[in-house]
Enzyme design. Structure first.
Site, PDB file in Angstrom:
ATOM      1  N   GLY A 194       8.216 -58.406  -5.072  1.00 40.52           N
ATOM      2  CA  GLY A 194       7.015 -57.762  -4.557  1.00 40.52           C
ATOM      3  C   GLY A 194       5.756 -58.132  -5.305  1.00 40.52           C
ATOM      4  N   ASN A 212       4.533 -64.453 -10.653  1.00 37.43           N
ATOM      5  CA  ASN A 212       3.093 -64.647 -10.760  1.00 37.43           C
ATOM      6  C   ASN A 212       2.341 -63.335 -10.927  1.00 37.43           C
ATOM      7  OD1 ASN A 212       3.953 -64.739  -7.671  1.00 37.43           O
ATOM      8  ND2 ASN A 212       1.945 -63.750  -7.774  1.00 37.43           N
ATOM      9  N   ASP A 218       0.291 -69.383  -8.246  1.00 32.47           N
ATOM     10  CA  ASP A 218       1.525 -68.786  -7.738  1.00 32.47           C
ATOM     11  C   ASP A 218       2.742 -69.490  -8.333  1.00 32.47           C
ATOM     12  OD1 ASP A 218       3.259 -67.169  -6.369  1.00 32.47           O
ATOM     13  OD2 ASP A 218       2.856 -67.995  -4.389  1.00 32.47           O
ATOM     14  N   ASP A 227       5.513 -68.820 -10.173  1.00 30.45           N
ATOM     15  CA  ASP A 227       6.535 -67.933 -10.721  1.00 30.45           C
ATOM     16  C   ASP A 227       7.427 -68.675 -11.722  1.00 30.45           C
ATOM     17  OD1 ASP A 227       6.972 -65.526  -8.280  1.00 30.45           O
ATOM     18  OD2 ASP A 227       5.814 -67.329  -7.877  1.00 30.45           O
TER      19      ASP A 227
END
Length: 576
Positions: free
Chosen positions: A210, A278, A321, A323
């Site tokens: 999320g 992220n 972004d 991660d």
């Protein structure tokens, strides 16, 4: 650095040569190992090559099977032994897609479907033993890559993390629900749990997805017997906690930093290793100035208390972004006669990092993607040099990797036989521009493209030197995870529906079988009564699948259809 005999026995498999390593399970007789606590069994998974006791096969996240009945010489004979359709037995409708890696314990296979339903299956015949139909709410919103990737198993219980933020324990013999703990309000947090929990020392440890929304990530540990919360670690520190100074104002309250893939565990150090996602907003950082700890990092947490021992941030102030949720792979290596206890951790940013797993000290990094140009390399501490800041002026620059990452939820494999690390690279690049509204929740990604210099591929690397050993081009970007075996094989699958095996030493394709549906799952291997099986989920379910025709227009209207089938392969019986 010296390591104990116990430790080396755990992370190094014995030499097996050409000896057949197979199941000792005999019908009606439970192996002696089955009498031990499950945490001890997982710790010594090498002693049970017939089973697949945890998501990555062992605590070190190797995705490696010591079984070698199926080899480079006979893999061409591999054929389906049975197929299980992960449908539903109630009034619920089937949600197509299947990403999960099954667990196998003493002849019983446990599988979770995308709708969070759980199945216990006879591992030899494919016959359903019991099923559990999870009452997923009608208004549940599934974030990210549509989750339900696996299960954990403890002492007589199988654990399932749900996409509406519950952890559920089921009786392994009957499938009856033993406890059900709510971890969060999925409507308020806009979060979900999409990956398998990790069972460690009687605790069930789970992350959460999320982080691409206004959310504050965490890792939870619950008592395996009761479902009671034992510890909770927030991945974005609040004011007064170490690292809070790396967030502007109140940006920490909605900082993101999800923990959506499973971690690994070192029994001797008693450390759980977990990657983080992220920061939010993911492509815009004006409102969250600072390095934004502990986003895009690897964490080492005390398994008993959840206290952080060390961290290493791979992409400070992430505005790409990128991660770092990928699996932390624990290895014992030798560098010029000097033993090294390391964790190899890869990021969406295209680099794989080698860290001392006791101290978190940076040792080295190497690119696993062919083109990594979002920065001008890494410094001696592994930090990016002159990293790109996305803006309107950078829109014309093709940045590699793009927000899709060099790799995503599909995990790697490590073989102690070859000593090599095997991974995919999507080679997806992007023209990146942030949203015009710095407070907006929607992040704009413009002009995603394949790397014009390199096709998507699977590669083998020497983890100590970072040298690529071979590269196998794939038809599309590879979304399936990899499995290494003692038969010197690498198993995987593709979006054309082909399950395949590569030679672990050369990368040559040796076998394939079309399952009729997209493959984005993780293969596993197990054996029962001396017969080795290889299982892989077929059916798809990843969000990126819908973009195939964007990059390969010729595939429009000719792509495999979604499904939900587990294919289990084996060699023909002798004499047949």
């Amino acid at each position: 650095m010296q390591t104990s005999k116990k430790y080396w026995n755990y992370f190094q498999f014995p030499k097996i040569g050409h000896a057949l390593v197979l199941s000792f399970l005999v019908v009606g007789v439970r192996p002696a190992s089955a009498q031990q606590p499950m945490a001890a069994r997982i710790e010594h998974a090498v002693q049970e090559p017939q089973n697949w006791l945890t998501y990555y096969g062992n605590y070190g996240a190797w995705s490696y099977s010591p079984l070698n009945q199926v080899t480079r010489e006979n893999v061409q004979q591999l054929a389906p032994a049975w197929v299980f359709a992960a449908g539903l037995s109630t009034n619920q409708s089937l949600r197509v897609g299947l990403q999960a890696a099954p667990l196998v314990v003493d002849g019983v296979l446990y599988l979770v479907g995308l709708q969070n339903n759980v199945y216990a299956i006879n591992a030899v015949t494919g016959k359903l033993l019991w099923s559990y139909n999870y009452p997923l709410p009608d208004d549940a919103v599934i974030y990210g890559n549509k989750g339900a990737r696996g299960l954990a198993i403890g002492d007589g219980l199988v654990y399932m993390a749900s996409q509406d933020d519950h952890l559920v324990a089921l009786d392994t013999a009957t499938g009856k629900e033993v406890w059900n703990t709510v971890l969060d309000d999925f409507v308020k947090c806009r979060c979900s749990i999409t990956s398998a929990p990790l069972y460690v020392k009687g605790k069930v440890i789970s992350g959460v997805a999320g982080g691409d929304g206004p959310f504050r990530g965490y890792i939870n540990a619950l008592d395996g017997k009761t479902g009671k919360l034992l510890w909770h670690f927030h991945t974005v520190p609040e004011p007064g906690e170490p690292g809070s100074e790396t967030w502007d104002g109140d940006s920490w309250k909605i900082g993101g930093v999800a923990t959506w893939l499973q971690g690994s565990y070192d029994p001797e150090l008693n450390l759980v290793f977990w990657g983080t996602g992220n920061a939010f907003p993911d492509l815009r950082g004006e409102k969250r100035q600072g390095s934004n700890l502990y986003a895009a990092s690897l964490l080492a947490l005390d398994a008993d208390t959840g206290k952080m021992k060390w961290f290493y941030q791979e992409t400070p102030h992430d505005v790409y972004d990128f991660d770092s949720n990928m699996e932390p792979v624990l290895m014992d290596l030798t560098d010029h006669g000097r033993p090294l206890r390391v964790v190899l951790h890869s990021s969406k940013n295209g680099y794989a990092y080698l860290l001392d797993r006791e101290s978190g000290k940076f040792l080295k990094a190497f690119p696993y993607a062919d083109t990594v140009n979002w920065s001008n390399g890494l410094d001696k501490e592994g930090k990016p040099i002159e990293a790109l800041t996305p803006s309107e002026s950078t829109l014309d620059r093709l940045t590699c990797p793009g927000p899709a990452g060099g790799r995503n939820f599909n995990h790697s494999a490590y073989s102690p036989r070859t000593g090599w690390w095997y991974t995919s690279s999507t080679e997806l690049c992007s023209h990146i521009t942030p949203p015009k509204d710095p407070n907006g929740n929607q992040n704009v990604r413009v002009g995603r493209e394949l790397n014009p210099a390199s096709p998507p591929h699977i590669s083998a690397f020497d983890p100590l030197t970072g040298k690529r050993q071979w590269e196998f081009p794939t038809k599309f970007f590879n979304n399936a995870s990899l499995l290494a075996t003692a038969g010197d094989l690498i198993f995987g699958g593709d979006l054309d529906g082909d399950a395949f095996a590569l030679d672990a030493r050369t990368g040559k394709k040796l076998w394939s079988f079309n399952t009729g549906a997209r493959i984005v799952g993780a293969p596993v291997s197990f054996s029962v009564n001396g017969k080795q099986f290889v299982a892989i989920a077929s059916g798809g379910g990843a969000s990126i699948e819908g973009q195939i025709a964007m990059f390969w227009p010729e595939t429009k209207d000719r792509q495999p259809q979604p499904a939900a089938n587990l294919f289990v392969f084996a060699l023909p019986d002798r004499g047949k």
